[in-house]
Design an enzyme around this catalytic site. Structure first.
Site, short mmCIF file in Angstrom:
data_model
loop_
_atom_site.label_atom_id
_atom_site.label_comp_id
_atom_site.label_asym_id
_atom_site.label_seq_id
_atom_site.Cartn_x
_atom_site.Cartn_y
_atom_site.Cartn_z
N ALA A 1 0.83 -1.21 0.00
CA ALA A 1 0.00 0.00 0.00
C ALA A 1 0.87 1.26 0.00
CB ALA A 1 -0.93 0.00 1.21
N ALA B 1 -2.10 -12.44 -5.54
CA ALA B 1 -3.02 -12.58 -6.67
C ALA B 1 -3.76 -11.27 -6.88
CB ALA B 1 -4.02 -13.69 -6.41
N LYS C 1 -2.78 -14.38 -15.08
CA LYS C 1 -3.95 -14.94 -14.39
C LYS C 1 -5.19 -14.65 -15.22
CE LYS C 1 -6.71 -14.29 -10.22
NZ LYS C 1 -6.82 -13.73 -8.88
N THR D 1 -8.90 -9.14 -3.86
CA THR D 1 -9.34 -7.75 -4.04
C THR D 1 -8.54 -6.71 -3.26
OG1 THR D 1 -11.03 -8.35 -2.42
CG2 THR D 1 -11.72 -8.16 -4.71
N ILE E 1 -5.39 -5.62 -3.21
CA ILE E 1 -4.52 -4.70 -3.97
C ILE E 1 -5.40 -3.81 -4.84
CG2 ILE E 1 -2.73 -4.58 -5.76
CD1 ILE E 1 -1.39 -6.99 -4.30
N GLY F 1 -18.58 0.12 -8.29
CA GLY F 1 -18.19 -1.13 -7.65
C GLY F 1 -17.61 -2.09 -8.65
P1 FAD Z 1 1.72 -4.10 5.46
O1 FAD Z 1 2.29 -4.98 4.43
O2 FAD Z 1 1.47 -4.70 6.83
O3 FAD Z 1 2.72 -2.87 5.64
C1 FAD Z 1 2.68 -2.04 6.76
C2 FAD Z 1 3.88 -1.11 6.74
O4 FAD Z 1 3.79 -0.21 7.83
C3 FAD Z 1 5.22 -1.83 6.88
O5 FAD Z 1 6.18 -1.22 6.06
C4 FAD Z 1 5.58 -1.58 8.33
O6 FAD Z 1 6.96 -1.62 8.56
C5 FAD Z 1 5.02 -0.18 8.52
N1 FAD Z 1 4.78 0.16 9.91
C6 FAD Z 1 3.87 -0.37 10.76
N2 FAD Z 1 3.99 0.21 11.99
C7 FAD Z 1 4.99 1.12 11.87
C8 FAD Z 1 5.62 2.02 12.78
N3 FAD Z 1 5.24 2.12 14.08
N4 FAD Z 1 6.63 2.79 12.33
C9 FAD Z 1 7.03 2.73 11.03
N5 FAD Z 1 6.50 1.89 10.14
C10 FAD Z 1 5.48 1.10 10.57
N6 FAD Z 1 -4.14 -8.94 -1.49
C11 FAD Z 1 -4.33 -9.19 -2.79
O7 FAD Z 1 -4.60 -8.28 -3.57
N7 FAD Z 1 -4.25 -10.48 -3.26
C12 FAD Z 1 -4.03 -11.52 -2.44
O8 FAD Z 1 -3.93 -12.65 -2.91
C13 FAD Z 1 -3.90 -11.28 -1.06
N8 FAD Z 1 -3.73 -12.29 -0.17
C14 FAD Z 1 -3.69 -12.01 1.16
C15 FAD Z 1 -3.67 -13.05 2.09
C16 FAD Z 1 -3.72 -12.77 3.46
C17 FAD Z 1 -3.77 -13.90 4.45
C18 FAD Z 1 -3.72 -11.44 3.92
C19 FAD Z 1 -3.71 -11.11 5.38
C20 FAD Z 1 -3.70 -10.41 3.00
C21 FAD Z 1 -3.72 -10.68 1.63
N9 FAD Z 1 -3.77 -9.67 0.70
C22 FAD Z 1 -3.94 -9.94 -0.62
C23 FAD Z 1 -3.68 -8.30 1.15
C24 FAD Z 1 -2.33 -7.75 0.87
O9 FAD Z 1 -1.33 -8.55 1.45
C25 FAD Z 1 -2.26 -6.37 1.45
O10 FAD Z 1 -3.39 -5.64 1.05
C26 FAD Z 1 -1.10 -5.61 0.95
O11 FAD Z 1 0.06 -6.33 1.10
C27 FAD Z 1 -1.03 -4.28 1.62
O12 FAD Z 1 -0.54 -4.35 2.91
P2 FAD Z 1 -0.21 -2.99 3.59
O13 FAD Z 1 0.86 -2.31 2.80
O14 FAD Z 1 -1.46 -2.25 3.87
O15 FAD Z 1 0.35 -3.42 5.03
#
Ligand code: FAD
Length: 498
Positions: free
Chosen positions: A17, A51, A79, A345, A347, A434
């Site tokens: 994200a 995915a 895919k 969904t 990403i 949507g």
């Molecule tokens: P994270 O990857 O958790 O990143 C959080 C960031 O914040 C990290 O860099 C961390 O270091 C930082 N951070 C946190 N606290 C602090 C702090 N105090 N100080 C500084 N930095 C901090 N999505 C898909 O589209 N397809 C899929 O197939 C899919 N499969 C998934 C399967 C599972 C089981 C799960 C749980 C999720 C899945 N997702 C999937 C979702 C996808 O993994 C996430 O939407 C995506 O990776 C985004 O994560 P994020 O960047 O929001 O959070």
């Protein structure tokens, strides 16, 4: 209230994200804003999520990414849809394709004619009329034809990729465009007394980072949006009770197919995602029905080869942040809510939030109408994905306590309405906004044995024999053209060869 133009954007979090947001804002707003991204390599990222759905291609195209370079850098494969195994009944397999069922035959949907012929004895599955289904079941691939009259133009495609490598790829992109990165832990968030806006984040190095707009990409913890701004969380666990996952990659024992696989299990479902260098696997489950140890053992027993890393356990709750934009903070990614990855969904939802943020980008006046509109748009996005996911659980004849409870649960009114209309005449309510449109709903309805009692009477106006001949011709043409395509794995290898 801040009275100047928004010139500084601070992004907290460097997961998928965070880096998608940084890259997109840098591309869209370039020199007009200074972007600073703070991430903690000590904390790390969620480490799963491979995915996607076809919309990712529009995101990549906007950034100007070269497809082959992107695929090489992220170990991506193509895919064409998701194969659902054992969902309707044990032994079933159906595909949710990225494309239409059959060509356009005029006023009413192709499936209405298929329903009519089926009522008259046709035994061919509707899958035989979907190019992406036939191609992917054969393990083939080709880019869709640019000729709108061609059968092979009736589909779209997405990617499987390593989300960690994707974030690293976008990091290079963003840093080349001036995004400044700091590796530190955010220890505190300072709010302004007057209006409760975020004034600055305080790092564990002692540095204070101030900004105009803060984007919370800190993952499930919601460091800014929840811990500091108390936006609140609306739980959807009563509809989507899976609350845990365990994940482990392994090497593939079969050629990579252009399909994500989802297999229903006793207390949830397992994913299988083929990348170039490995296969991603995981079990999404409901902790009321299975222990973490049993879930992990189940996952490991299903792997096609030795795990390449220790299994990773994750916890979550389905739902959404009540406000995803609050004051001068916008939550994107896991910090904004979570829906299990059944339809890949997350990403997409990141991408949608980035798009809405850029089109409503604050001008410094902080008119609450922008915040309201962003929250309305994201609520719609999430609710529509939510309803589609719930359908998979509701429309099942699987045995077992977990599945009995899903079948019997009360569902949202919006979904009940859609289901009623489909069961009566095979109609799919069209959403203006949507994500999932008619072919997606049809795939799940037909794949999970939801059968309408009727069909659109306009179909009865066509002569049956001519319609049957047309159907047979379409089926043969799709099969013939699909069989002529290259195997998916060699197509990917050829594209990625330097
Ligand atoms: P994270 O990857 O958790 O990143 C959080 C960031 O914040 C990290 O860099 C961390 O270091 C930082 N951070 C946190 N606290 C602090 C702090 N105090 N100080 C500084 N930095 C901090 N999505 C898909 O589209 N397809 C899929 O197939 C899919 N499969 C998934 C399967 C599972 C089981 C799960 C749980 C999720 C899945 N997702 C999937 C979702 C996808 O993994 C996430 O939407 C995506 O990776 C985004 O994560 P994020 O960047 O929001 O959070």
């Amino acid at each position: 209230m801040p009275d100047s133009t928004v010139r500084t954007v601070v992004i907290v979090g460097g997961g998928t994200a965070g880096w998608m947001t940084a890259a997109a804002i840098a591309q869209a707003l370039g020199p007009h804003v200074a972007i600073r991204l703070v991430e903690s390599s000590e904390i790390g990222t969620v480490g799963v999520g491979e995915a996607t759905i076809p919309h990712i291609r529009a995101f990549n195209a906007k950034l100007g990414l070269d497809e082959a370079e992107f695929m090489r850098s992220t170990q991506a494969t193509f895919k064409l849809g998701i194969e659902f195994r054992d969902w309707g009944r044990p032994g079933d397999s159906y595909i949710h394709p990225f494309g239409a069922f059959g060509p356009d035959l005029g006023e009413i949907g192709f499936h209405q004619h298929w329903l009519r012929l089926r009522a008259e004895g046709l035994e061919t599955s509707i899958e035989a009329f979907s190019a992406p289904i036939v191609i992917s079941r054969l393990g083939r691939f080709a880019h869709p034809s640019a000729d709108p009259r061609a059968l092979l133009s009736t589909f779209s495609y997405a990617y499987h990729f390593d989300a960690g490598l994707y974030a690293a790829f976008l990091r290079r992109y963003a840093e080349e465009r001036g995004v400044q990165r700091t590796d530190a832990r955010v220890a505190d968030v300072r709010l302004r007394g007057a209006d409760g806006f975020i004034d600055a984040i305080v790092l564990d190095t002692g540095e204070q980072v101030s900004g105009d707009l803060f984007v919370d990409c800190s993952g499930f913890r919601g460091l800014l949006i929840e811990q500091a701004l108390k936006a609140g969380y609306e739980s959807w666990a009563h509809w989507l009770p899976c609350d845990r996952a365990v994940a482990a990659p392994c090497h593939a024992q079969e050629p990579a197919t252009p399909l994500t696989r989802s297999t229903a299990l006793d207390a949830g479902w397992a994913w299988r995602i083929p990348l170039q260098h490995r296969v991603g696997n995981g079990y999404v489950y409901c902790s009321d029905f299975i222990s973490d140890e049993e879930a992990e053992a189940t996952l490991l027993s299903r792997l096609e080869s030795e795990p390449l890393a220790d299994p990773r356990r994750l916890r979550f709750q389905a739902g959404r942040r009540r406000k995803q934009w609050s004051r001068n903070c916008v939550a994107i990614g896991l910090s904004s809510g979570f829906l299990e990855p059944l339809e890949s969904t997350s990403i997409y939802l990141i991408q949608a939030a980035i798009g809405h943020l850029i089109s409503l980008f604050p001008d410094g006046s902080w008119d609450p109408v922008d915040e309201t509109e962003f929250n309305r748009l994201m609520e719609l996005e999430l609710e529509r994905v939510r309803d589609f996911l719930i359908l998979h659980y509701r429309a099942t004849q699987r045995p077992g306590a977990f599945w009995d409870a899903r079948r019997q649960m009360a569902i949202p009114d919006s979904l009940a309405y859609k289901l009623a209309l489909f069961e009566e005449r095979g109609a799919v309510v069209r959403y203006k906004d949507g994500l999932f449109q008619e072919p997606s709903w049809l795939a799940v309805y037909f794949g999970q044995h939801v059968s309408p009692t009727g069909f659109n009477p306009l179909s009865a106006g066509l002569p049956a024999e001519a319609l049957r001949r047309e159907f047979a011709g379409i089926e043969q043409a799709i099969r013939r053209q699909a069989e002529a395509l290259q195997p998916h794995e060699s197509y990917v290898a050829q594209l990625c060869a330097v």
